[in-house]
Enzyme design. Structure first.
Site, PDB file in Angstrom:
ATOM      1  N   LYS A 115     -11.444  -3.366  -3.519  1.00 32.72           N
ATOM      2  CA  LYS A 115     -12.224  -2.025  -3.799  1.00 32.72           C
ATOM      3  C   LYS A 115     -11.298  -0.693  -4.105  1.00 32.72           C
ATOM      4  O   LYS A 115     -11.934   0.143  -4.722  1.00 32.72           O
ATOM      5  CB  LYS A 115     -13.200  -1.792  -2.548  1.00 32.72           C
ATOM      6  CG  LYS A 115     -12.516  -2.135  -1.207  1.00 32.72           C
ATOM      7  CD  LYS A 115     -13.587  -1.439  -0.242  1.00 32.72           C
ATOM      8  CE  LYS A 115     -13.554  -2.634   1.298  1.00 32.72           C
ATOM      9  NZ  LYS A 115     -12.292  -2.451   1.916  1.00 32.72           N
TER      10      LYS A 115
ATOM     11  N   LYS B 149      -5.092  -9.350  -6.377  1.00 28.90           N
ATOM     12  CA  LYS B 149      -6.335  -9.464  -5.521  1.00 28.90           C
ATOM     13  C   LYS B 149      -7.362  -8.437  -5.959  1.00 28.90           C
ATOM     14  O   LYS B 149      -7.180  -7.436  -6.299  1.00 28.90           O
ATOM     15  CB  LYS B 149      -5.892  -9.245  -3.896  1.00 28.90           C
ATOM     16  CG  LYS B 149      -7.168  -9.602  -3.083  1.00 28.90           C
ATOM     17  CD  LYS B 149      -6.814  -8.911  -1.531  1.00 28.90           C
ATOM     18  CE  LYS B 149      -6.560  -7.648  -1.512  1.00 28.90           C
ATOM     19  NZ  LYS B 149      -7.220  -7.247  -0.068  1.00 28.90           N
TER      20      LYS B 149
ATOM     21  N   LYS C  59       0.737  -1.167   0.056  1.00 26.25           N
ATOM     22  CA  LYS C  59       0.114   0.085  -0.091  1.00 26.25           C
ATOM     23  C   LYS C  59       0.739   1.281  -0.161  1.00 26.25           C
ATOM     24  O   LYS C  59       0.487   2.123  -0.842  1.00 26.25           O
ATOM     25  CB  LYS C  59      -0.883  -0.108   1.069  1.00 26.25           C
ATOM     26  CG  LYS C  59      -1.953  -1.002   0.946  1.00 26.25           C
ATOM     27  CD  LYS C  59      -3.341  -0.673   1.770  1.00 26.25           C
ATOM     28  CE  LYS C  59      -4.453  -1.865   1.446  1.00 26.25           C
ATOM     29  NZ  LYS C  59      -5.652  -1.665   2.076  1.00 26.25           N
TER      30      LYS C  59
HETATM   31  N1  AQP Z   1     -10.199 -10.308  -2.893  1.00 21.48           N
HETATM   32  C1  AQP Z   1     -10.689 -11.004  -1.683  1.00 21.48           C
HETATM   33  N2  AQP Z   1     -10.917 -12.199  -1.508  1.00 21.48           N
HETATM   34  C2  AQP Z   1     -11.226 -12.769  -0.594  1.00 21.48           C
HETATM   35  N3  AQP Z   1     -11.272 -11.957   0.742  1.00 21.48           N
HETATM   36  C3  AQP Z   1     -10.990 -10.732   0.588  1.00 21.48           C
HETATM   37  N4  AQP Z   1     -11.144  -9.523   1.184  1.00 21.48           N
HETATM   38  C4  AQP Z   1     -10.719  -8.412   0.892  1.00 21.48           C
HETATM   39  N5  AQP Z   1     -10.310  -8.667  -0.469  1.00 21.48           N
HETATM   40  C5  AQP Z   1     -10.562  -9.896  -0.705  1.00 21.48           C
HETATM   41  C6  AQP Z   1     -11.376  -9.569   2.832  1.00 21.48           C
HETATM   42  O1  AQP Z   1     -12.311  -8.787   3.198  1.00 21.48           O
HETATM   43  C7  AQP Z   1     -12.287  -8.376   4.503  1.00 21.48           C
HETATM   44  C8  AQP Z   1     -12.307  -6.676   4.562  1.00 21.48           C
HETATM   45  O2  AQP Z   1     -11.425  -6.240   3.890  1.00 21.48           O
HETATM   46  P1  AQP Z   1     -10.798  -4.760   4.125  1.00 21.48           P
HETATM   47  O3  AQP Z   1     -11.760  -3.678   3.929  1.00 21.48           O
HETATM   48  O4  AQP Z   1     -10.279  -4.863   5.405  1.00 21.48           O
HETATM   49  O5  AQP Z   1      -9.497  -4.492   3.326  1.00 21.48           O
HETATM   50  P2  AQP Z   1      -8.691  -5.390   2.511  1.00 21.48           P
HETATM   51  O6  AQP Z   1      -8.301  -6.625   2.992  1.00 21.48           O
HETATM   52  O7  AQP Z   1      -7.298  -4.606   2.078  1.00 21.48           O
HETATM   53  O8  AQP Z   1      -9.560  -5.487   1.141  1.00 21.48           O
HETATM   54  P3  AQP Z   1      -9.802  -4.542   0.019  1.00 21.48           P
HETATM   55  O9  AQP Z   1     -11.023  -4.802  -0.830  1.00 21.48           O
HETATM   56  O10 AQP Z   1      -8.279  -4.617  -0.996  1.00 21.48           O
HETATM   57  O11 AQP Z   1      -9.552  -3.018   0.461  1.00 21.48           O
HETATM   58  P4  AQP Z   1      -8.796  -1.727   0.107  1.00 21.48           P
HETATM   59  O12 AQP Z   1      -8.741  -1.694  -1.433  1.00 21.48           O
HETATM   60  O13 AQP Z   1      -9.342  -0.586   0.870  1.00 21.48           O
HETATM   61  O14 AQP Z   1      -7.085  -2.124   0.673  1.00 21.48           O
HETATM   62  C9  AQP Z   1     -11.033  -8.834   5.023  1.00 21.48           C
HETATM   63  O15 AQP Z   1     -11.252 -10.163   5.780  1.00 21.48           O
HETATM   64  C10 AQP Z   1     -10.291  -9.217   3.664  1.00 21.48           C
HETATM   65  O16 AQP Z   1      -9.429 -10.493   4.006  1.00 21.48           O
END
Ligand code: AQP
Length: 355
Positions: free
Chosen positions: A221, A218, A116
């Site tokens: 969002k 991955k 990040k």
């Molecule tokens: N691609 C994914 N597949 C399976 N699980 C996922 N999670 C996120 N992306 C995937 C799981 O969703 C939960 C919440 O995630 P988060 O909001 O805490 O942030 P993150 O893991 O960093 O997910 P994002 O979507 O990639 O958010 P941003 O873009 O803001 O960093 C967690 O349990 C995560 O494992």
């Protein structure tokens, strides 16, 4: 001296944009399943969101939207706690204590920070660096024993265990003197201390859903390309279009799982299909092996639309009533605060902070 920590599930999602199919399959859908047999606390982690600059109004909307997704997906807020993290000030307070427990070396190894922060680490916020200590505080404030998350959070959960263990060791005499120690059986381990060694629940068919544009990345969002993900707010047409345009290779689907090796995009679509229909990838391939993507994709789109659109429309209905969402978050915040205040009172005593 109490000698048991009750099982408690804790997890959270950041309000950092539209929730994706990855968030749903990897996390929220599993939150719903766990509520049947566990006492659960599900948090909208807004303090984590601000580790990267957020527009204040969008942050408020996104916080309500994650809460709406929890409820729309089926979390029963009359039986379990749903709230936004910043309402309960003890998250930040315990995170500070943990900042003083965790070591720089531990945090420096976190791959999510490296990803990040990118190349220009000097410009990343201090909050982004210490994110995992806040995550440990989120869980341990409620002495959470089980944490359902996607695969990307594995390293952070290992760090949570390290922090709990170091806290338990550093203050073992004081914990014993105050009679706050508990013997815990977590997995196969017998542990004595104040904080449990949390068990990560990284399981099921969808622990890492990949981007629709690049099967090695991955689904996220915050990916700049909206075509890389399916959002829980997408229309049926959006979902169909994104799946139709999803990157694939020219070969038809293989008939065996081994045939998915080195075909990340194909493997991803098969695992999405499997997760949505509760089928193993092998079973999906028994049915669809040999079919070209031009045939498989429309079937996948239909399955995805059937799974997502009821949640989307319920989210839309709930989002039209922000006062209701706010009341759920306020009520959950009160219940969470009561538990958090008790833990923080113990922690202050253990550490030696005068009340
Ligand atoms: N691609 C994914 N597949 C399976 N699980 C996922 N999670 C996120 N992306 C995937 C799981 O969703 C939960 C919440 O995630 P988060 O909001 O805490 O942030 P993150 O893991 O960093 O997910 P994002 O979507 O990639 O958010 P941003 O873009 O803001 O960093 C967690 O349990 C995560 O494992």
């Amino acid at each position: 001296m109490s000698n048991e920590i009750p099982q408690r599930v804790f997890s959270g999602v950041q309000p950092t944009g539209n929730l994706t199919l990855g968030n749903y399959l990897g996390a929220i859908r599993r939150f719903v399943a766990l509520q049947e047999h566990h006492s659960c606390i599900y948090c909208v982690v807004d303090l984590h969101a601000i580790t990267i600059a957020q527009d204040p109004r969008e942050l408020m909307d996104a916080t309500r939207s994650v809460a709406a997704a929890y409820i729309a997906a089926g979390i029963d807020v009359s039986k379990h706690i749903v709230f936004n993290q910043s309402r309960v000030h003890q998250h930040a307070e315990l995170a500070w204590v943990f900042n003083c427990i965790a070591r720089m070396g531990w945090l420096s190894r976190m791959t999510q920070f490296k990803e990040k922060a990118g190349k220009d680490r000097e410009k990343a916020s201090v909050g982004l660096f210490s994110y995992p200590t806040l995550m440990a505080a989120d869980i341990l404030l409620y002495r959470g024993t089980h944490v359902p998350v996607g695969d990307d959070q594995k390293q952070h959960l290992e760090l949570t265990r390290d922090i709990a263990q170091k806290f338990n060791n550093d203050f073992s005499d004081r914990i014993a003197e105050l009679g706050l120690g508990v013997e815990m059986e977590i997995g196969r381990e017998i542990v004595n201390g104040y904080f449990p060694l949390t068990e990560p629940l990284i399981e099921g068919p969808a622990t890492r859903i990949m981007s629709l544009r690049d099967g090695t990345k991955k689904m996220s969002k915050s990916d700049p390309s909206d075509m890389s993900r399916i959002n829980l707010t997408d229309t049926e047409d959006d979902i169909a279009k994104k799946i139709r345009k999803a990157k694939t290779d020219p070969e038809p689907l293989p008939s065996e799982v081994e045939g998915l090796e080195n075909r990340p995009e194909a493997a991803n679509l098969v695992s999405i299909f499997g997760a949505l229909t509760d089928k193993e990838p092998g079973t999906v391939l028994q049915e669809y092996g040999g079919k070209p993507f031009s045939e498989f994709k429309p079937i996948l789109a239909e399955v995805a639309i059937d799974a997502i659109t009821p949640i989307t429309s319920e989210m839309r209905r709930l989002s039209a009533d922000p006062a209701y969402i706010d009341s759920v978050l306020a009520n959950g915040g009160e219940q969470a605060s009561a538990i958090a205040a008790e833990t923080m009172r113990d922690v202050r005593d253990i550490v030696g902070l005068l009340a």
